[in-house]
Design a protein around this motif. Structure first.
Motif, PDB file in Angstrom:
ATOM      1  N   SER A   1      -3.086  58.405 104.059  1.00 32.53           N
ATOM      2  CA  SER A   1      -4.259  59.223 103.749  1.00 32.53           C
ATOM      3  C   SER A   1      -4.950  59.688 105.027  1.00 32.53           C
ATOM      4  O   SER A   1      -5.067  58.949 105.995  1.00 32.53           O
TER       5      SER A   1
ATOM      6  N   LYS B   1      -8.155  60.891 104.848  1.00 32.62           N
ATOM      7  CA  LYS B   1      -9.566  60.958 104.500  1.00 32.62           C
ATOM      8  C   LYS B   1     -10.438  60.315 105.583  1.00 32.62           C
ATOM      9  O   LYS B   1     -10.056  59.317 106.192  1.00 32.62           O
TER      10      LYS B   1
ATOM     11  N   SER C   1      -9.832  50.021  95.614  1.00 35.14           N
ATOM     12  CA  SER C   1      -8.468  50.516  95.816  1.00 35.14           C
ATOM     13  C   SER C   1      -7.942  50.087  97.190  1.00 35.14           C
ATOM     14  O   SER C   1      -8.697  49.652  98.056  1.00 35.14           O
TER      15      SER C   1
ATOM     16  N   PRO D   1      -3.679  53.494  95.849  1.00 35.25           N
ATOM     17  CA  PRO D   1      -4.774  54.343  96.351  1.00 35.25           C
ATOM     18  C   PRO D   1      -5.398  55.191  95.248  1.00 35.25           C
ATOM     19  O   PRO D   1      -4.734  55.547  94.276  1.00 35.25           O
ATOM     20  N   ASP D   2      -6.672  55.477  95.401  1.00 37.39           N
ATOM     21  CA  ASP D   2      -7.389  56.321  94.453  1.00 37.39           C
ATOM     22  C   ASP D   2      -7.801  57.599  95.175  1.00 37.39           C
ATOM     23  O   ASP D   2      -8.729  57.598  95.979  1.00 37.39           O
ATOM     24  N   GLU D   3      -7.123  58.673  94.889  1.00 31.58           N
ATOM     25  CA  GLU D   3      -7.367  59.937  95.581  1.00 31.58           C
ATOM     26  C   GLU D   3      -8.711  60.559  95.212  1.00 31.58           C
ATOM     27  O   GLU D   3      -9.198  61.447  95.909  1.00 31.58           O
TER      28      GLU D   3
ATOM     29  N   SER E   1      -9.476  56.473 100.163  1.00 28.72           N
ATOM     30  CA  SER E   1      -8.408  55.999  99.275  1.00 28.72           C
ATOM     31  C   SER E   1      -8.117  54.520  99.477  1.00 28.72           C
ATOM     32  O   SER E   1      -7.681  53.836  98.566  1.00 28.72           O
ATOM     33  N   TYR E   2      -8.365  54.029 100.691  1.00 30.95           N
ATOM     34  CA  TYR E   2      -8.075  52.634 101.019  1.00 30.95           C
ATOM     35  C   TYR E   2      -9.404  51.880 101.179  1.00 30.95           C
ATOM     36  O   TYR E   2      -9.893  51.669 102.284  1.00 30.95           O
TER      37      TYR E   2
ATOM     38  N   ASP F   1      -9.308  56.333 106.698  1.00 33.22           N
ATOM     39  CA  ASP F   1      -8.313  55.470 106.057  1.00 33.22           C
ATOM     40  C   ASP F   1      -7.257  55.011 107.054  1.00 33.22           C
ATOM     41  O   ASP F   1      -6.833  53.851 107.037  1.00 33.22           O
TER      42      ASP F   1
END
Length: 451
Positions: A198, A200, A244, A249-251, A256-257, A269
């Motif tokens: 990720s 992010k 998560s 992972p949760d987008e 996400s992490y 992340d």
């Protein structure tokens, strides 16, 4: 007609009886009024706390009253106004004590989490882990000891090579692993090719763990658990349940992490994952190095290779220190392969033996340069179970506040920028002053809070 008489004694007695009756009636009237006023305030404060943040409860099973009422500003007057709206009656109300979720490094948040996990899973839910936590702590201490030993071995080898004005060959040299790590970093070695990391990022300036927070006042009684160890285990299990990680992972979330953020505390992340895998490699290293020291066959392999390298530079006196450095590199390489397996969804056994050893010494030469196939294992612990250990070993205040960081970020994304954990009320004590009759007032405290 009969003659009737009322003596002075009976007159006085009658007046006393009349006064007593009037006093009883007055006292009863005042007491009933007091009870009514207290009931009104109790009912009103219960109604106020019934306006808890619904999404916070739904997503994280945490009760809290949003003191801003979605208005981007917090004032205690809003709480008093809500009391009156719910029929607290005419009177004066002053907030004596107030507790926010973020107070005292998230103590209210942590207490709710622990009680929630106990009620959900039972008081003995984490007993199976209580016996192994000391091993986690001891393993962390061993890691530090071996890191120092590794520095001493490397320093001694480099000093001897410098004094002899020699360098070890780069070909067929397992010690080149450390050069590869220095150049590429551990993350590039442990992440499987098929795994996309990720990208992010967040800003750390305004998260609760970094910004100046609104603080409550007063002290409230707390519910204690059996031990600090059990409390940490309950809280760790909650994070594993709600947050998560790279294994799932949760987008849709800001990061996400999330578990990796709780451990790493960095803005991206990728940075947090880098910290976690480095910690995991460090955690596994003492186990792998300890096994190598106990395995005569593998020590013999390391000594043979050390003799070859020492022979190339014609310094046989360095065979011992080169062998020790090779064992360090081998244990480090095995740890890298284990973490790679964890990120691939495999399991890794806690204890090491000949059957579950992954990396051959000849393959260590290829690590970081080409793909290495190793045998897979279905026994052991998953990536998330190893995160349990890291979370347990983390400082309590850091884990708690970073957990609030994650919750606030996601709630603001879902509900709006007004949401702040330091505006979320968990307990409240109000001093009430109500007028019973002219010149007669009733003062009483009312306490309410989420448990």
């Amino acid at each position: 007609m009969k003659k009737g008489e009322l003596t002075a004694f009976l007159s006085i007695l009658f007046l006393l009886f009349l006064s007593l009756t009037a006093t009883i009636i007055e006292s009863a009237t005042v007491q009933v009024t007091k009870n009514k006023r207290r009931a009104d305030v109790n009912r009103a404060i219960e109604s106020v706390f019934a306006e808890y943040q619904k999404d916070l409860l739904k997503e994280y099973d945490i009760f809290a009253l949003d003191g801003t009422y979605e208005s981007n500003s917090f004032t205690e007057k809003k709480l008093v106004d809500r009391l009156k709206f719910y029929g607290a009656g005419k009177g004066t109300y002053k907030i004596e004590k107030i507790q926010f979720l973020s107070d005292d490094f998230g103590r209210a948040f942590r207490e709710q989490v622990i009680q929630y996990m106990r009620q959900k899973n039972g008081a003995d839910y984490m007993e199976e882990f209580s016996g192994v936590t000391t091993k986690w702590v001891d393993q962390e201490k061993e890691k530090g000891k071996y890191e120092e030993e590794g520095k001493e071995v490397t320093g001694s080898l480099n000093q001897s090579l410098a004094e002899a004005e020699q360098e070890l060959p780069t070909e067929d040299n397992p010690l080149e692993l450390f050069s590869v790590i220095k150049e590429k970093g551990i993350l590039s070695l442990v992440v499987p090719k098929e795994l996309n990391i990720s990208e992010k990022m967040i800003s750390l300036k305004e998260v609760p763990s970094n910004r100046k927070l609104r603080k409550g006042r007063g002290t409230f009684k707390t519910q204690k658990v059996k031990s600090d160890t059990m409390a940490k285990l309950y809280f760790t299990s909650y994070l594993l349940e709600k947050f998560s990680a790279i294994d799932n992972p949760d987008e849709k979330k800001k990061l996400s992490y999330e578990l990796e953020y709780v451990i790493g505390g960095k803005k991206s992340d990728k940075e947090n994952l880098d910290i976690v895998v480095t910690k995991l490699v460090g955690m596994r290293f003492p186990v792998n190095y300890g096994f190598l020291l106990s395995d005569s066959v593998k020590k013999a392999e390391a000594e043979t290779m050390a003799a070859t390298l020492a022979g190339v530079i014609a310094l046989p006196a360095l065979i011992g220190v080169i062998k020790q450095a090779i064992l360090f590199a081998w244990a480090f390489g095995e740890s890298i392969m284990e973490v790679r397996a964890l990120l691939s969804g495999e399991k890794v056994e806690v204890l090491k033996n000949k059957e579950n050893w992954k990396l051959q010494l000849s393959s260590l030469l290829k690590l970081g340069k080409e793909e290495i196939n190793v045998k897979k294992s279905e026994r052991g612990l998953s990536y998330r179970e190893y995160l349990r250990m890291l979370l347990f070993l983390q400082k309590e205040k850091e884990v708690t506040m970073r957990g609030l960081d994650v919750i606030e970020m996601n709630m603001r994304q879902k509900r709006g920028e007004f949401f702040r954990v330091d505006s979320c009320i968990s307990k409240l004590e109000i001093k009430s002053i109500c007028t019973i009759r002219e010149k007669i007032t009733y003062r009483f405290p009312v306490l309410y809070g989420y448990q």
